[in-house]
Design an enzyme around this catalytic site. Structure first.
Site, PDB file in Angstrom:
ATOM      1  N   GLU A  57      21.001  58.187   9.092  1.00 29.24           N
ATOM      2  CA  GLU A  57      22.092  59.437   9.190  1.00 29.24           C
ATOM      3  C   GLU A  57      21.872  59.974  10.563  1.00 29.24           C
ATOM      4  O   GLU A  57      21.120  59.548  11.493  1.00 29.24           O
ATOM      5  CB  GLU A  57      21.623  60.436   8.168  1.00 29.24           C
ATOM      6  N   CYS A  81      25.286  53.456   5.984  1.00 23.19           N
ATOM      7  CA  CYS A  81      24.757  53.006   4.654  1.00 23.19           C
ATOM      8  C   CYS A  81      23.779  51.941   4.730  1.00 23.19           C
ATOM      9  O   CYS A  81      23.661  50.803   5.610  1.00 23.19           O
ATOM     10  CB  CYS A  81      25.996  52.594   3.845  1.00 23.19           C
ATOM     11  N   GLU A 107      23.453  49.210   2.679  1.00 23.08           N
ATOM     12  CA  GLU A 107      24.092  47.829   2.298  1.00 23.08           C
ATOM     13  C   GLU A 107      24.721  47.310   3.763  1.00 23.08           C
ATOM     14  O   GLU A 107      24.402  46.454   4.012  1.00 23.08           O
ATOM     15  CB  GLU A 107      25.251  47.951   1.475  1.00 23.08           C
ATOM     16  N   CYS A 153      29.393  52.488  -1.650  1.00 20.65           N
ATOM     17  CA  CYS A 153      30.521  53.237  -1.312  1.00 20.65           C
ATOM     18  C   CYS A 153      31.752  52.351  -0.826  1.00 20.65           C
ATOM     19  O   CYS A 153      31.331  51.004  -0.624  1.00 20.65           O
ATOM     20  CB  CYS A 153      30.321  54.452  -0.212  1.00 20.65           C
ATOM     21  N   CYS A 163      31.406  50.294   2.267  1.00 21.48           N
ATOM     22  CA  CYS A 163      30.409  49.221   2.194  1.00 21.48           C
ATOM     23  C   CYS A 163      31.450  48.146   1.527  1.00 21.48           C
ATOM     24  O   CYS A 163      30.902  46.831   1.704  1.00 21.48           O
ATOM     25  CB  CYS A 163      29.232  49.610   1.330  1.00 21.48           C
TER      26      CYS A 163
HETATM   27  N1  THU Z   1      24.880  55.720   1.012  1.00 17.11           N
HETATM   28  C1  THU Z   1      24.311  54.521   1.312  1.00 17.11           C
HETATM   29  O1  THU Z   1      23.335  54.271   1.770  1.00 17.11           O
HETATM   30  N2  THU Z   1      24.800  53.561   0.515  1.00 17.11           N
HETATM   31  C2  THU Z   1      25.975  53.934  -0.418  1.00 17.11           C
HETATM   32  O2  THU Z   1      26.624  52.950  -1.002  1.00 17.11           O
HETATM   33  C3  THU Z   1      26.529  55.227  -0.855  1.00 17.11           C
HETATM   34  C4  THU Z   1      25.858  56.228   0.342  1.00 17.11           C
HETATM   35  C5  THU Z   1      24.212  57.054   1.971  1.00 17.11           C
HETATM   36  C6  THU Z   1      25.145  57.461   3.079  1.00 17.11           C
HETATM   37  C7  THU Z   1      24.391  58.647   3.341  1.00 17.11           C
HETATM   38  O3  THU Z   1      23.123  58.613   4.278  1.00 17.11           O
HETATM   39  C8  THU Z   1      23.712  59.199   1.927  1.00 17.11           C
HETATM   40  O4  THU Z   1      23.820  57.849   1.105  1.00 17.11           O
HETATM   41  C9  THU Z   1      24.744  60.210   1.195  1.00 17.11           C
HETATM   42  O5  THU Z   1      25.848  59.768   1.050  1.00 17.11           O
END
Ligand code: THU
Length: 133
Positions: free
Chosen positions: A44, A53, A55, A88, A91
């Site tokens: 982040e 993310c 993935e 998400c 991704c």
């Molecule tokens: N996040 C992921 O790493 N993968 C996903 O498929 C869903 C969301 C992360 C993004 C962010 O750092 C945190 O989860 C909250 O949304």
């Protein structure tokens, strides 16, 4: 590699998460056809839209080591969710381009719930390079 091992790798990858804003750690692991595993975790930023993310980091990690779509045979992700953690939308778009359509994708959580799916199921009617022609 048995699916259980790939799931353990995704869970281990969570430890690499840098998520001080959401406090939501996600881990992912991509398996290649020669038995390599590439990890990814969410990273982040104080400028929130720049967060990346797990993935996508795992897939980019595999590509940065010279692997391509046709070399990838499995993907697992893991987070502390009630049910298996679902990728998400961003991704899903990246998975649809960089990961084979029908190779297994294991969504999981730290309790051990697992649901198997694939890129086609996650993003039907995906926009792709074909649409740019
Ligand atoms: N996040 C992921 O790493 N993968 C996903 O498929 C869903 C969301 C992360 C993004 C962010 O750092 C945190 O989860 C909250 O949304």
């Amino acid at each position: 590699m048995p699916k259980k091992e790939l799931l353990i790798k995704a869970q281990e990858a969570r430890k690499l998460s840098y998520s001080p804003y959401s406090n939501f750690a996600v881990g992912a692991a991509v398996e290649t056809n020669d038995g390599q595993i590439f990890l990814g975790a969410n990273v982040e930023n104080s400028s929130y839209p720049l967060c990346m993310c797990a993935e996508r980091n795992a897939l980019y990690n595999a590509y940065m080591h010279g692997y391509k779509k046709e070399d990838l045979v499995g993907l697992a992700l893991c987070a502390d969710t009630d049910g298996p953690c679902s990728p998400c939308g961003a991704c899903r778009q990246v998975i649809s381009e960089l990961f084979p359509k029908t190779a297994p994708i294991y969504m999981s959580n730290i309790k051990g719930d697992v649901k198997e799916t694939n890129a086609e199921e996650l993003l039907p009617f995906a926009f792709s390079s074909e649409d740019l022609k």
